[in-house]
Design an enzyme around this catalytic site. Structure first.
Site, PDB file in Angstrom:
ATOM      1  N   GLY A 189       0.847  -1.196   0.109  1.00 17.62           N
ATOM      2  CA  GLY A 189       0.003   0.123  -0.198  1.00 17.62           C
ATOM      3  C   GLY A 189       0.854   1.096  -0.091  1.00 17.62           C
ATOM      4  CB  CYS A 190       0.557   4.674  -1.192  1.00 21.72           C
ATOM      5  SG  CYS A 190      -1.396   4.809  -0.847  1.00 21.72           S
ATOM      6  CE1 TYR A 191      -1.781   8.408   3.321  1.00 17.63           C
ATOM      7  CE2 TYR A 191      -3.666   6.676   2.969  1.00 17.63           C
ATOM      8  CZ  TYR A 191      -3.303   8.019   2.661  1.00 17.63           C
ATOM      9  OH  TYR A 191      -4.163   8.854   2.688  1.00 17.63           O
TER      10      TYR A 191
END
Length: 308
Positions: free
Chosen positions: A120-122
């Site tokens: 995921g990006c976060y």
């Protein structure tokens, strides 16, 4: 001669799928195979195509990704490799986590895997900041961690993108304030946290870009490290990494989220007030780059043995 490989992007019309295809267009030896019209949702047609390719990239919602994995699994020995960009398998047994810089030798783990889950990006930003410091003993695994993050609206999916581009959207908003964001298990697993962190994501009215920040009271950490100690541990962990840089804190004391847009880079910094024994770890990335399509392409190169 460049190695050849065939790829089926299941969900290629979405933001991540389009980004992957665009990044791979000039890579020698890549052949894309696609389905058109109603066949894109036809299980038999998708299963048949899966049997013909080396790699299937899933750019789908979680439930649809699970259906696609089941189709691929039903092919037995003819099943292709799978790279899943959803959250469905990020902490699942038998799946490699697609963050090559996670630890030494992890790129080889991805290269050898049949199934890889794209990060995921976060979590990409948070894990990059935390894992090296936890491995170095500078942050305890049970430390009460808080992760604050802001993303461009493109990370929120089709409905959010349409809302912002049609109506303007709010300038800024916090969300997931029920503290049950689906990225938390992934963050805990690969940062090696044993205490659930408080994760507060937010969205700004800009299309792409991301900042992830983690505040720290230095006197509460093992050995009471300085900012220089934290930076040195990060630098040692990512030494030689092509896409991850550990940089000096900005002298202005400011960070904006869009500086790495349209790149696959990840920048890490340590800001500190030594007199007050406080620090803030900050990661900057493009949520569509190293936070999505760029990470997927990095994993695709490893999984298919392509030159970088």
């Amino acid at each position: 001669m460049a190695k050849s490989a065939s790829i089926f992007i299941d969900g290629e019309a979405g933001t991540t799928g389009l980004g992957i295809r665009e990044r791979l267009l000039d890579v020698p030896g890549i052949e894309f195979k696609s389905l058109t019209g109603d066949k894109r949702k036809d299980p038999d047609a998708r299963r048949t195509l899966m049997a013909e390719v080396d790699l299937v990239v899933l750019c789908l919602p979680d439930d649809a990704a699970k259906e696609s994995v089941a189709l691929a699994d039903s092919l037995g020995d003819k099943a292709p490799k799978i790279l899943d960009a959803s959250t469905a398998y990020r902490v699942a047994p038998g799946w490699a986590y697609g963050f090559p810089e996670l630890m030494k030798g992890h790129d080889a783990t991805i290269a050898a895997a049949r199934k890889v889950s794209n990060p995921g990006c976060y979590p990409t930003g948070a894990i990059a900041l935390l894992r090296p410091l936890i491995d170095a003993g500078l942050i305890a695994t049970d430390h009460p961690v808080t992760v604050n993050a802001v993303s461009g609206y493109s990370g929120g999916g089709k409905a959010m993108i349409e809302a912002h581009e049609r109506d303007g959207g709010p300038a800024f908003e916090l969300y997931a304030l029920g503290l049950a964001h689906k990225h938390v298990p992934e963050l805990m697993a690969y940062a090696k946290l044993t205490r659930r962190p408080i994760f507060v994501p937010s969205v700004g009215h800009f299309r792409q870009g991301m900042l992830v920040s983690i505040p720290l009271h230095l006197e509460t950490l093992p050995g009471k490290p300085t900012a220089a100690d934290l930076k040195a541990a990060l630098a040692a962990h990512f030494a030689g990494a092509r896409l991850v840089q550990v940089l000096d804190a900005e002298s202005t004391g400011k960070m904006e989220p869009e500086a790495l847009n349209n790149t696959d880079q990840l920048e890490l910094r340590v800001f500190a007030n030594e007199a007050e024994s406080q620090a803030v770890l900050v990661a900057r990335l493009d949520n569509l780059g190293k936070g999505a399509s760029g990470a997927a392409v990095q994993n695709i190169h490893l999984m298919l043995g392509l030159s970088s």
